[in-house]
Design a protein around this motif. Structure first.
Motif, PDB file in Angstrom:
ATOM      1  N   VAL A 108       7.006  -2.544  -6.739  1.00  0.00           N
ATOM      2  CA  VAL A 108       6.600  -1.162  -6.462  1.00  0.00           C
ATOM      3  C   VAL A 108       5.085  -1.102  -6.525  1.00  0.00           C
ATOM      4  O   VAL A 108       4.496  -1.509  -7.522  1.00  0.00           O
ATOM      5  CB  VAL A 108       7.160  -0.207  -7.541  1.00  0.00           C
ATOM      6  N   THR A 109       4.463  -0.616  -5.457  1.00  0.00           N
ATOM      7  CA  THR A 109       3.010  -0.417  -5.475  1.00  0.00           C
ATOM      8  C   THR A 109       2.736   1.075  -5.359  1.00  0.00           C
ATOM      9  O   THR A 109       3.302   1.743  -4.484  1.00  0.00           O
ATOM     10  CB  THR A 109       2.343  -1.152  -4.285  1.00  0.00           C
ATOM     11  N   ILE A 110       1.896   1.575  -6.232  1.00  0.00           N
ATOM     12  CA  ILE A 110       1.511   2.989  -6.163  1.00  0.00           C
ATOM     13  C   ILE A 110       0.037   3.060  -5.787  1.00  0.00           C
ATOM     14  O   ILE A 110      -0.793   2.322  -6.333  1.00  0.00           O
ATOM     15  CB  ILE A 110       1.741   3.720  -7.512  1.00  0.00           C
ATOM     16  N   VAL A 111      -0.268   3.950  -4.853  1.00  0.00           N
ATOM     17  CA  VAL A 111      -1.643   4.154  -4.391  1.00  0.00           C
ATOM     18  C   VAL A 111      -2.022   5.581  -4.759  1.00  0.00           C
ATOM     19  O   VAL A 111      -1.318   6.517  -4.394  1.00  0.00           O
ATOM     20  CB  VAL A 111      -1.729   3.961  -2.860  1.00  0.00           C
ATOM     21  N   SER A 112      -3.105   5.724  -5.522  1.00  0.00           N
ATOM     22  CA  SER A 112      -3.465   7.065  -5.992  1.00  0.00           C
ATOM     23  C   SER A 112      -4.939   7.101  -6.369  1.00  0.00           C
ATOM     24  O   SER A 112      -5.512   6.071  -6.735  1.00  0.00           O
ATOM     25  CB  SER A 112      -2.614   7.418  -7.221  1.00  0.00           C
ATOM     26  N   GLY A 113      -5.521   8.268  -6.333  1.00  0.00           N
ATOM     27  CA  GLY A 113      -6.891   8.426  -6.821  1.00  0.00           C
ATOM     28  C   GLY A 113      -6.954   8.253  -8.322  1.00  0.00           C
ATOM     29  O   GLY A 113      -8.028   8.008  -8.877  1.00  0.00           O
ATOM     30  N   ASN A 142      -5.983  -0.549   3.163  1.00  0.00           N
ATOM     31  CA  ASN A 142      -7.420  -0.234   3.256  1.00  0.00           C
ATOM     32  C   ASN A 142      -7.682   1.045   2.470  1.00  0.00           C
ATOM     33  O   ASN A 142      -7.156   2.106   2.825  1.00  0.00           O
ATOM     34  CB  ASN A 142      -7.801  -0.028   4.728  1.00  0.00           C
ATOM     35  N   VAL A 143      -8.468   0.938   1.417  1.00  0.00           N
ATOM     36  CA  VAL A 143      -8.646   2.108   0.550  1.00  0.00           C
ATOM     37  C   VAL A 143     -10.101   2.352   0.159  1.00  0.00           C
ATOM     38  O   VAL A 143     -10.913   1.432   0.114  1.00  0.00           O
ATOM     39  CB  VAL A 143      -7.831   1.986  -0.765  1.00  0.00           C
ATOM     40  N   GLU A 144     -10.377   3.617  -0.155  1.00  0.00           N
ATOM     41  CA  GLU A 144     -11.654   4.029  -0.745  1.00  0.00           C
ATOM     42  C   GLU A 144     -11.314   4.907  -1.930  1.00  0.00           C
ATOM     43  O   GLU A 144     -10.434   5.758  -1.830  1.00  0.00           O
ATOM     44  CB  GLU A 144     -12.442   4.900   0.244  1.00  0.00           C
ATOM     45  N   ASP A 145     -12.011   4.714  -3.045  1.00  0.00           N
ATOM     46  CA  ASP A 145     -11.807   5.552  -4.224  1.00  0.00           C
ATOM     47  C   ASP A 145     -10.333   5.701  -4.602  1.00  0.00           C
ATOM     48  O   ASP A 145      -9.857   6.820  -4.844  1.00  0.00           O
ATOM     49  CB  ASP A 145     -12.430   6.948  -4.000  1.00  0.00           C
ATOM     50  N   LYS A 146      -9.637   4.592  -4.623  1.00  0.00           N
ATOM     51  CA  LYS A 146      -8.216   4.658  -4.984  1.00  0.00           C
ATOM     52  C   LYS A 146      -7.784   3.460  -5.807  1.00  0.00           C
ATOM     53  O   LYS A 146      -8.353   2.372  -5.698  1.00  0.00           O
ATOM     54  CB  LYS A 146      -7.366   4.688  -3.708  1.00  0.00           C
ATOM     55  N   ALA A 147      -6.758   3.689  -6.606  1.00  0.00           N
ATOM     56  CA  ALA A 147      -6.118   2.606  -7.350  1.00  0.00           C
ATOM     57  C   ALA A 147      -4.915   2.119  -6.547  1.00  0.00           C
ATOM     58  O   ALA A 147      -4.224   2.918  -5.898  1.00  0.00           O
ATOM     59  CB  ALA A 147      -5.654   3.120  -8.707  1.00  0.00           C
ATOM     60  N   VAL A 148      -4.689   0.812  -6.585  1.00  0.00           N
ATOM     61  CA  VAL A 148      -3.527   0.192  -5.917  1.00  0.00           C
ATOM     62  C   VAL A 148      -2.852  -0.659  -6.993  1.00  0.00           C
ATOM     63  O   VAL A 148      -3.329  -1.733  -7.339  1.00  0.00           O
ATOM     64  CB  VAL A 148      -3.975  -0.686  -4.732  1.00  0.00           C
ATOM     65  N   ILE A 149      -1.769  -0.131  -7.544  1.00  0.00           N
ATOM     66  CA  ILE A 149      -1.200  -0.760  -8.744  1.00  0.00           C
ATOM     67  C   ILE A 149       0.265  -1.133  -8.513  1.00  0.00           C
ATOM     68  O   ILE A 149       1.057  -0.317  -8.042  1.00  0.00           O
ATOM     69  CB  ILE A 149      -1.392   0.179  -9.960  1.00  0.00           C
ATOM     70  N   THR A 150       0.564  -2.383  -8.841  1.00  0.00           N
ATOM     71  CA  THR A 150       1.900  -2.919  -8.549  1.00  0.00           C
ATOM     72  C   THR A 150       2.641  -3.314  -9.814  1.00  0.00           C
ATOM     73  O   THR A 150       2.050  -3.878 -10.741  1.00  0.00           O
ATOM     74  CB  THR A 150       1.761  -4.158  -7.625  1.00  0.00           C
ATOM     75  N   SER A 151       3.927  -3.031  -9.848  1.00  0.00           N
ATOM     76  CA  SER A 151       4.808  -3.507 -10.920  1.00  0.00           C
ATOM     77  C   SER A 151       5.964  -4.268 -10.301  1.00  0.00           C
ATOM     78  O   SER A 151       6.478  -3.883  -9.253  1.00  0.00           O
ATOM     79  CB  SER A 151       5.399  -2.331 -11.710  1.00  0.00           C
ATOM     80  N   GLY A 155       1.258  14.935  -2.840  1.00  0.00           N
ATOM     81  CA  GLY A 155      -0.202  15.066  -2.801  1.00  0.00           C
ATOM     82  C   GLY A 155      -0.892  14.176  -3.821  1.00  0.00           C
ATOM     83  O   GLY A 155      -2.110  13.968  -3.763  1.00  0.00           O
ATOM     84  N   GLU A 156      -0.134  13.647  -4.780  1.00  0.00           N
ATOM     85  CA  GLU A 156      -0.758  12.904  -5.881  1.00  0.00           C
ATOM     86  C   GLU A 156      -0.729  11.392  -5.713  1.00  0.00           C
ATOM     87  O   GLU A 156      -1.537  10.694  -6.299  1.00  0.00           O
ATOM     88  CB  GLU A 156      -0.057  13.259  -7.199  1.00  0.00           C
ATOM     89  N   PHE A 157       0.246  10.889  -4.945  1.00  0.00           N
ATOM     90  CA  PHE A 157       0.328   9.429  -4.812  1.00  0.00           C
ATOM     91  C   PHE A 157       1.110   9.030  -3.561  1.00  0.00           C
ATOM     92  O   PHE A 157       1.828   9.848  -2.983  1.00  0.00           O
ATOM     93  CB  PHE A 157       0.983   8.799  -6.053  1.00  0.00           C
ATOM     94  N   ASP A 158       0.942   7.781  -3.180  1.00  0.00           N
ATOM     95  CA  ASP A 158       1.777   7.172  -2.149  1.00  0.00           C
ATOM     96  C   ASP A 158       2.368   5.903  -2.719  1.00  0.00           C
ATOM     97  O   ASP A 158       1.949   5.442  -3.787  1.00  0.00           O
ATOM     98  CB  ASP A 158       0.954   6.891  -0.880  1.00  0.00           C
ATOM     99  N   MET A 159       3.344   5.321  -2.029  1.00  0.00           N
ATOM    100  CA  MET A 159       3.966   4.118  -2.601  1.00  0.00           C
ATOM    101  C   MET A 159       4.464   3.160  -1.529  1.00  0.00           C
ATOM    102  O   MET A 159       4.724   3.541  -0.388  1.00  0.00           O
ATOM    103  CB  MET A 159       5.107   4.500  -3.547  1.00  0.00           C
ATOM    104  N   ILE A 160       4.562   1.903  -1.947  1.00  0.00           N
ATOM    105  CA  ILE A 160       5.166   0.846  -1.135  1.00  0.00           C
ATOM    106  C   ILE A 160       6.304   0.277  -1.983  1.00  0.00           C
ATOM    107  O   ILE A 160       6.049  -0.251  -3.073  1.00  0.00           O
ATOM    108  CB  ILE A 160       4.152  -0.277  -0.823  1.00  0.00           C
TER     109      ILE A 160
END
Ligand code: AMP
Ligand code: MG
Length: 358
Positions: free
Chosen positions: A279-284, A237-246, A313-318
């Motif tokens: 790998v999923t990265i979640v970041s503004g 669940n996100v607001e104003d964020k990118a959710v990008i997977t490789s 502080g810059e990103f989170d990941m799955i």
């Protein structure tokens, strides 16, 4: 029957290429605009994209976003001599727009941050494997060893006075494929902001970026595709964020019973196998999320955790490992809903715990 239709739809998505994430509330009806809502499908950058916008000037905003996507597609394409990156690859030196310089310098920043796991000078190797033309083949003995010797970012230089970029090593060629879509979704967010939209979300081949909130005030629900092709790893669940997977499952070919995918370890020139299936990265920042998703796939779990601890502080990941475990960083613990609560671990600033442990 339903299962077969579902499998077929998933395979269509796979063929369409690189659909890693999907936007959950899919009351989707093609190109449309009503009650301040607009949605459009676009094919660009070799992938299917969907743009959704809410607000008063949605159609204008989406027109502008589509125009921007097409402009960036040409500008950043490594093999298109009409574009800036393509020209640089042919001429080995060029004065580029501020936008291209920004993306190149950002690529350098991610190269630096990831100790070279991300290296935009990968293009000759992508070509050697046939990933540019889709005429795939395994390179001949010794060829990759030779090519990895032409990836020295120190030999990509910018003239401080003229701003001209040049390759000191003339065998070098640059490829923005690892970050171009993230930069593009950042640019669309900027357009949505300029047009005063209330919310919106884009999916560029499965790379999702959300602007504001949903019209009902809730966060956007973004599904993370399971690398095995069916179902999802979870929903975030996100607001104003990118959710990008490789992941290696996004683009690959098979030869002699072995699968070869499109994320390359710059140290060897071979597809990276560091124990992660996705790998999923979640970041503004979309560009950061895109660059890091590619890099972390190459780096593997241990290096990824170290990187996150330095930049939490810059990103989170799955991280989804080859042996079926999910590792998520603590910043998204409260907004991520794994499809299956077993085998989910939370990476904290100090240590890692099973998500169900007391
Ligand atoms: P992504 O789908 O964002 O993970 O990006 C994959 C694309 O990035 C590939 O198709 C290549 O164009 C490029 N690429 C592959 N390996 C690397 C790497 N190690 N560093 C930078 N770019 C890469
Ligand atoms: Mg990427």
């Amino acid at each position: 029957m339903l299962r077969r239709i579902f499998a077929f739809l998933i395979s269509l998505i796979m063929i369409a290429g690189m659909a890693s994430c999907e936007i959950m509330p899919s009351h989707y009806n093609g190109k449309s605009e009503n009650n301040g809502t607009a949605q459009r499908d676009i094919f660009a950058m070799d992938t299917y994209m969907t743009l959704t916008a809410y607000g008063d000037r949605t159609e204008e905003a989406i027109d502008r976003a589509e125009e921007k996507i097409r402009e960036l597609d040409t500008k950043f394409s490594a093999g298109n001599p009409d574009g800036e990156i393509g020209k640089l690859n042919v001429r080995k030196q060029a004065v580029l727009s501020d936008e291209s310089k920004y993306v190149i310098e950002y690529a350098r920043k991610i190269w630096d941050m990831t100790d070279g796991a991300f290296n935009p000078l990968i293009y000759p190797i992508m070509k050697e494997w046939g990933f540019d033309t889709k005429e795939y083949h395994v390179p001949e003995e010794g060829r990759l060893e030779e090519l990895v010797g032409h990836m020295d970012m120190g030999k990509l230089v910018t003239d401080k006075v003229t701003g001209e970029i040049s390759f000191i090593d003339k065998a070098m060629e640059i490829d923005m494929g690892g970050i171009a879509k993230g930069y593009t979704s950042d640019s669309i967010m900027e357009i949505y902001r300029e047009y005063g939209l209330t919310g919106g979300i884009v999916s560029l081949g499965g790379n999702v970026q959300a602007f504001g909130k949903k019209p009902d005030g809730d966060a956007w629900r973004v599904g993370i595709q399971h690398p095995d092709g069916e179902g999802q790893l979870g929903i975030i669940n996100v607001e104003d964020k990118a959710v990008i997977t490789s992941g290696g499952y996004e683009r690959y070919f098979e030869e002699g019973g072995t699968r070869y995918h499109h994320i390359i370890d710059p140290a060897t020139g071979y597809p990276a196998h560091a124990g992660l299936a996705s790998v999923t990265i979640v970041s503004g920042s979309g560009i950061l999320a895109d660059g890091l998703s590619t890099a972390v796939y190459v780096m593997g779990y241990d290096k990824a955790v170290k990187l996150w601890r330095e930049h939490s502080g810059e990103f989170d990941m799955i991280l989804y490992t080859d042996d079926g475990k999910q590792y998520i960083t603590e910043g998204i613990e409260d907004i991520y809903e794994p499809a299956d609560n077993d085998n989910v671990y939370v990476i904290r600033a100090w240590g890692t715990v099973h998500s169900n442990s007391p």
